[in-house]
Design an enzyme around this catalytic site. Structure first.
Site, PDB file in Angstrom:
ATOM      1  N   LYS A 209       0.797  -1.236   0.000  1.00 27.05           N
ATOM      2  CA  LYS A 209       0.000   0.000   0.000  1.00 27.05           C
ATOM      3  C   LYS A 209       0.830   1.288   0.000  1.00 27.05           C
ATOM      4  CE  LYS A 209      -3.333  -1.077  -0.715  1.00 27.05           C
ATOM      5  NZ  LYS A 209      -3.608  -1.750  -2.024  1.00 27.05           N
TER       6      LYS A 209
ATOM      7  N   HIS B 200       6.762  -7.583  -2.289  1.00 29.23           N
ATOM      8  CA  HIS B 200       6.618  -6.919  -0.984  1.00 29.23           C
ATOM      9  C   HIS B 200       7.577  -7.531   0.035  1.00 29.23           C
ATOM     10  CE1 HIS B 200       3.325  -4.552  -2.306  1.00 29.23           C
ATOM     11  NE2 HIS B 200       2.400  -5.486  -2.289  1.00 29.23           N
TER      12      HIS B 200
ATOM     13  N   SER C 110      -4.502   2.766   4.371  1.00 31.19           N
ATOM     14  CA  SER C 110      -4.720   2.130   3.070  1.00 31.19           C
ATOM     15  C   SER C 110      -4.699   0.600   3.209  1.00 31.19           C
ATOM     16  CB  SER C 110      -3.628   2.596   2.100  1.00 31.19           C
ATOM     17  OG  SER C 110      -3.790   2.000   0.843  1.00 31.19           O
TER      18      SER C 110
HETATM   19  P1  A3P Z   1      -5.062   4.644  -1.006  1.00 31.26           P
HETATM   20  O1  A3P Z   1      -5.650   3.389  -0.436  1.00 31.26           O
HETATM   21  O2  A3P Z   1      -4.605   5.592   0.063  1.00 31.26           O
HETATM   22  O3  A3P Z   1      -5.959   5.300  -2.001  1.00 31.26           O
HETATM   23  P2  A3P Z   1      -0.091  -0.329  -3.711  1.00 31.26           P
HETATM   24  O4  A3P Z   1      -0.121  -0.238  -5.184  1.00 31.26           O
HETATM   25  O5  A3P Z   1       1.276  -0.398  -3.126  1.00 31.26           O
HETATM   26  O6  A3P Z   1      -0.996  -1.403  -3.211  1.00 31.26           O
HETATM   27  O7  A3P Z   1      -0.653   1.053  -3.144  1.00 31.26           O
HETATM   28  C1  A3P Z   1      -2.017   1.382  -3.275  1.00 31.26           C
HETATM   29  C2  A3P Z   1      -2.186   2.815  -2.857  1.00 31.26           C
HETATM   30  O8  A3P Z   1      -1.580   3.658  -3.855  1.00 31.26           O
HETATM   31  C3  A3P Z   1      -3.656   3.210  -2.787  1.00 31.26           C
HETATM   32  O9  A3P Z   1      -3.730   4.234  -1.797  1.00 31.26           O
HETATM   33  C4  A3P Z   1      -3.884   3.750  -4.196  1.00 31.26           C
HETATM   34  O10 A3P Z   1      -5.005   4.580  -4.314  1.00 31.26           O
HETATM   35  C5  A3P Z   1      -2.582   4.528  -4.374  1.00 31.26           C
HETATM   36  N1  A3P Z   1      -2.300   4.832  -5.780  1.00 31.26           N
HETATM   37  C6  A3P Z   1      -2.256   3.972  -6.823  1.00 31.26           C
HETATM   38  N2  A3P Z   1      -2.044   4.638  -7.978  1.00 31.26           N
HETATM   39  C7  A3P Z   1      -1.941   5.958  -7.651  1.00 31.26           C
HETATM   40  C8  A3P Z   1      -1.735   7.156  -8.402  1.00 31.26           C
HETATM   41  N3  A3P Z   1      -1.627   7.136  -9.721  1.00 31.26           N
HETATM   42  N4  A3P Z   1      -1.699   8.329  -7.724  1.00 31.26           N
HETATM   43  C9  A3P Z   1      -1.825   8.352  -6.381  1.00 31.26           C
HETATM   44  N5  A3P Z   1      -2.038   7.253  -5.623  1.00 31.26           N
HETATM   45  C10 A3P Z   1      -2.092   6.071  -6.248  1.00 31.26           C
END
Ligand code: A3P
Length: 297
Positions: A49, A110, A140
């Site tokens: 996340k 991860h 998140s």
């Molecule tokens: P939130 O849950 O705070 O919205 P991962 O890919 O490591 O699982 O992380 C997911 C998090 O990154 C989520 O956060 C998601 O919305 C955010 N995220 C993914 N793409 C993004 C982007 N283009 N801009 C900003 N945040 C992004």
């Protein structure tokens, strides 16, 4: 991930090689640790996340000169296999997917630094670590674990927050994860990035990634990649927004993968008491390093 109508059972968390992992990752860990990458492979590592998918999409676009069509050739989980994922959910394991792909491959993980196979360092694979402030990460992560019906049940927010604070969430203590890569970043030539920097100035960070990958793309291409990877545009992209995961696994009536994408959303979830307690524990756990995290912009 292929369409899967089976009922998905939540996994359990088990200790493997000293790290708490979902059982379906733990069962695979010996084979994962024995993996030999190609020197041209790219490793994208993170604590869950932290913006992993954001980096994956940017790297794929950079490697394809900003060609949006090519980068819609398949879902993100096919374009960038999840290294330690087993075949438990009716999809191919990360290792099997990698076997069928020609290098250079974009590999998502991860795993904490100490579980990354040494071949990545021996072969000097380009490695990007993306991190995010702990408070937004735990918010998140909690929302994600609620909607991801294949992950262990996260229980209550208060209980989850306590487990995160004291290092008992999946993939091990957040503190150790971010410190592990931070301490090795110079020796291993790891590009260490912050989610908050990307939110602050995406063009600057995309340019940094481009340089790290030894690419030289025009300003027009960089600007296009920035546009394609804004939160709103990625949220609309069916090959990047994880709507390709069956509803039986990601229950979007609970939350969605592209949830909010903000810095400071933790303020909507932490009580003042939770925030104060978190800060106190954080200070102790992080007192031996000076990693420039920001909890607001
Ligand atoms: P939130 O849950 O705070 O919205 P991962 O890919 O490591 O699982 O992380 C997911 C998090 O990154 C989520 O956060 C998601 O919305 C955010 N995220 C993914 N793409 C993004 C982007 N283009 N801009 C900003 N945040 C992004």
């Amino acid at each position: 991930m292929s369409e899967n109508r089976k009922v998905v059972h939540r996994s359990t968390a088990v200790m493997a090689k000293g790290i708490l992992l979902p059982d379906y990752t733990a069962s695979n860990i010996e084979a994962v640790c024995a993996f030999r990458p190609d020197p041209s492979d790219f490793l994208i590592a993170s604590y869950p996340k932290s913006g992993t998918s954001w980096i994956l999409e940017i790297v794929d676009l950079l490697l394809h000169n900003g060609d949006a069509e090519i980068c819609r050739r398949a879902s993100l989980s096919v374009r960038a296999p999840f290294f330690e994922m087993s075949d438990r959910l009716g999809c191919q394991s990360g290792l099997d997917m990698l076997k069928e792909m020609n290098p250079p491959r974009i590999i998502k993980t991860h795993l904490p630094f100490q579980l990354i196979p040494s071949g990545f360092w021996e072969n000097k694979c380009k490695t990007i670590y993306i991190t995010r402030n702990a408070k937004d990460t735990v918010v998140s992560y909690y929302q994600f674990q609620q909607m991801n019906l294949s992950s262990p049940d996260p229980g209550s927010w208060e209980g989850y927050l306590q487990r995160f604070m004291h290092g008992r969430c999946l993939y091990g203590p957040w503190y150790d994860h971010v410190k592990g890569y931070w301490e090795e970043r110079k020796k291993r030539n790891i590009l260490y990035l912050f989610y908050e920097d990307m939110k602050e100035n995406l063009c600057r960070e995309v340019t940094r990634i481009m340089r790290y990958l030894d690419l030289s793309l025009s300003d027009d291409v960089i600007n296009r990649i920035v546009e394609l990877t804004t939160f709103n545009n990625m949220k609309e992209n069916p090959m990047a927004n994880y709507t390709f995961v069956p509803k039986e696994i990601f229950d979007t009536s609970i939350s969605c993968y592209m949830r909010k994408g903000e810095v400071g959303d933790w303020k909507n979830h932490f009580t003042p008491q939770q925030s104060a307690e978190f800060d106190k524990v954080y200070e102790t756990k992080m007192k031996d390093v000076n990693i420039p995290f920001r909890t607001e912009l």
